[in-house]
Design a protein around this motif. Structure first.
Motif, PDB file in Angstrom:
ATOM      1  N   GLY A 275       1.468  -1.032  -0.053  1.00 48.89           N
ATOM      2  CA  GLY A 275       0.088  -0.298   0.111  1.00 48.89           C
ATOM      3  C   GLY A 275       0.811   0.880   0.267  1.00 48.89           C
ATOM      4  N   LEU A 276       0.133   2.484  -0.192  1.00 48.82           N
ATOM      5  CA  LEU A 276       1.013   3.718  -0.360  1.00 48.82           C
ATOM      6  C   LEU A 276       0.367   4.535   0.883  1.00 48.82           C
ATOM      7  CD1 LEU A 276       2.458   5.191  -1.864  1.00 48.82           C
ATOM      8  CD2 LEU A 276       0.418   7.036  -2.632  1.00 48.82           C
ATOM      9  N   GLY A 277       1.694   4.708   2.048  1.00 48.84           N
ATOM     10  CA  GLY A 277       0.984   5.008   3.543  1.00 48.84           C
ATOM     11  C   GLY A 277       1.346   6.385   3.347  1.00 48.84           C
ATOM     12  N   HIS A 278       2.253   7.732   2.459  1.00 44.72           N
ATOM     13  CA  HIS A 278       1.765   9.223   2.681  1.00 44.72           C
ATOM     14  C   HIS A 278       2.735   9.359   1.206  1.00 44.72           C
ATOM     15  CE1 HIS A 278       5.996   8.440   4.821  1.00 44.72           C
ATOM     16  NE2 HIS A 278       6.311   9.673   3.896  1.00 44.72           N
TER      17      HIS A 278
ATOM     18  N   TRP B 263       0.133  17.830   8.407  1.00 45.82           N
ATOM     19  CA  TRP B 263      -0.719  16.001   7.865  1.00 45.82           C
ATOM     20  C   TRP B 263      -1.691  15.897   8.025  1.00 45.82           C
ATOM     21  CZ3 TRP B 263       1.718  11.508  11.537  1.00 45.82           C
ATOM     22  CH2 TRP B 263       3.646  11.195  10.950  1.00 45.82           C
TER      23      TRP B 263
ATOM     24  N   GLY C 275      -4.957  13.405   5.076  1.00 45.03           N
ATOM     25  CA  GLY C 275      -5.990  12.152   4.890  1.00 45.03           C
ATOM     26  C   GLY C 275      -6.335  12.132   4.159  1.00 45.03           C
TER      27      GLY C 275
ATOM     28  N   ASP D 183      -7.133   5.922   2.661  1.00 40.24           N
ATOM     29  CA  ASP D 183      -6.217   5.449   2.877  1.00 40.24           C
ATOM     30  C   ASP D 183      -5.065   5.879   3.661  1.00 40.24           C
ATOM     31  OD1 ASP D 183      -8.531   3.737   3.383  1.00 40.24           O
ATOM     32  OD2 ASP D 183      -8.010   2.676   2.259  1.00 40.24           O
ATOM     33  N   GLY D 184      -4.474   7.238   2.599  1.00 37.62           N
ATOM     34  CA  GLY D 184      -2.999   7.508   2.612  1.00 37.62           C
ATOM     35  C   GLY D 184      -3.002   8.373   3.475  1.00 37.62           C
ATOM     36  N   GLN D 185      -1.978   9.801   3.221  1.00 35.96           N
ATOM     37  CA  GLN D 185      -1.643  10.853   3.769  1.00 35.96           C
ATOM     38  C   GLN D 185      -0.612  11.694   2.868  1.00 35.96           C
ATOM     39  OE1 GLN D 185       0.611  10.561   7.284  1.00 35.96           O
ATOM     40  NE2 GLN D 185      -1.833   9.208   8.832  1.00 35.96           N
TER      41      GLN D 185
END
Length: 124
Positions: free
Chosen positions: A5-8, A43, A45, A48-50
Motif C-alpha cells: 500500500g501507499l502510506g504517504h 499531515w 489524510g 487510506d493514505g496521507q
C-alpha cells in the motif's frame, strides 16, 4: 510483493499556510494530527493514505518542480468523485487546469510550489 500500500507522499513547501489552503481548502483533504518532528509541517489524510507537507529548509536543495504544467512530470494522482464538480472547483480557485474530458476522467493542476497533481474520476 513486499509493498502492500501507499502510506504517504511528501511535498517540500515554501509557505506552509499557502500549501495548506490548496490541499485542505481547495482539494478537501482533512488535516490530521502530526507529532512534533522538530521542523514545521502538516499531515493531511486522503483515503487510506496521507500527504505530508514539509516546510523547506533555507539553502537545502529539494529539487525543482517543472516550470509549466506537464502531465508527464513526476506527479501524484488523487481520485475524485465527480469530474465536472472538480473542474469547476479548481476554476473557481483560479487554478490553471489541463483537462481531458469526463469520458477520460483526468485533469492536472500545480500546487503553490509547482508540484503536479493529477485528479482522476472514474471514466464515464
Amino acid at each position: 510483493m513486499l509493498a502492500r500500500g501507499l502510506g504517504h507522499v511528501s511535498f517540500p513547501v515554501a509557505d506552509l499556510e499557502r500549501s495548506l489552503h490548496f490541499y485542505r481548502d481547495v482539494l478537501g483533504l482533512a488535516e490530521i494530527p502530526r507529532p512534533d518532528l522538530g521542523f514545521p509541517g502538516a499531515w493531511l489524510g486522503v483515503g487510506d493514505g496521507q500527504v505530508h507537507l514539509i516546510q523547506r529548509f533555507p539553502g537545502v536543495d529539494v529539487g525543482t518542480a517543472p516550470p509549466a504544467l506537464n502531465p508527464t512530470a513526476q506527479h501524484v494522482a488523487f481520485l475524485v468523485d465527480d469530474y465536472a464538480t472538480t473542474l469547476a472547483r479548481l476554476g473557481d480557485a483560479g487554478l490553471a487546469v489541463l483537462s481531458t474530458s469526463p469520458e477520460a476522467g483526468q485533469m492536472w493542476v500545480q500546487d503553490p510550489d509547482g508540484h503536479v497533481i493529477e485528479l482522476t474520476a472514474a471514466p464515464r
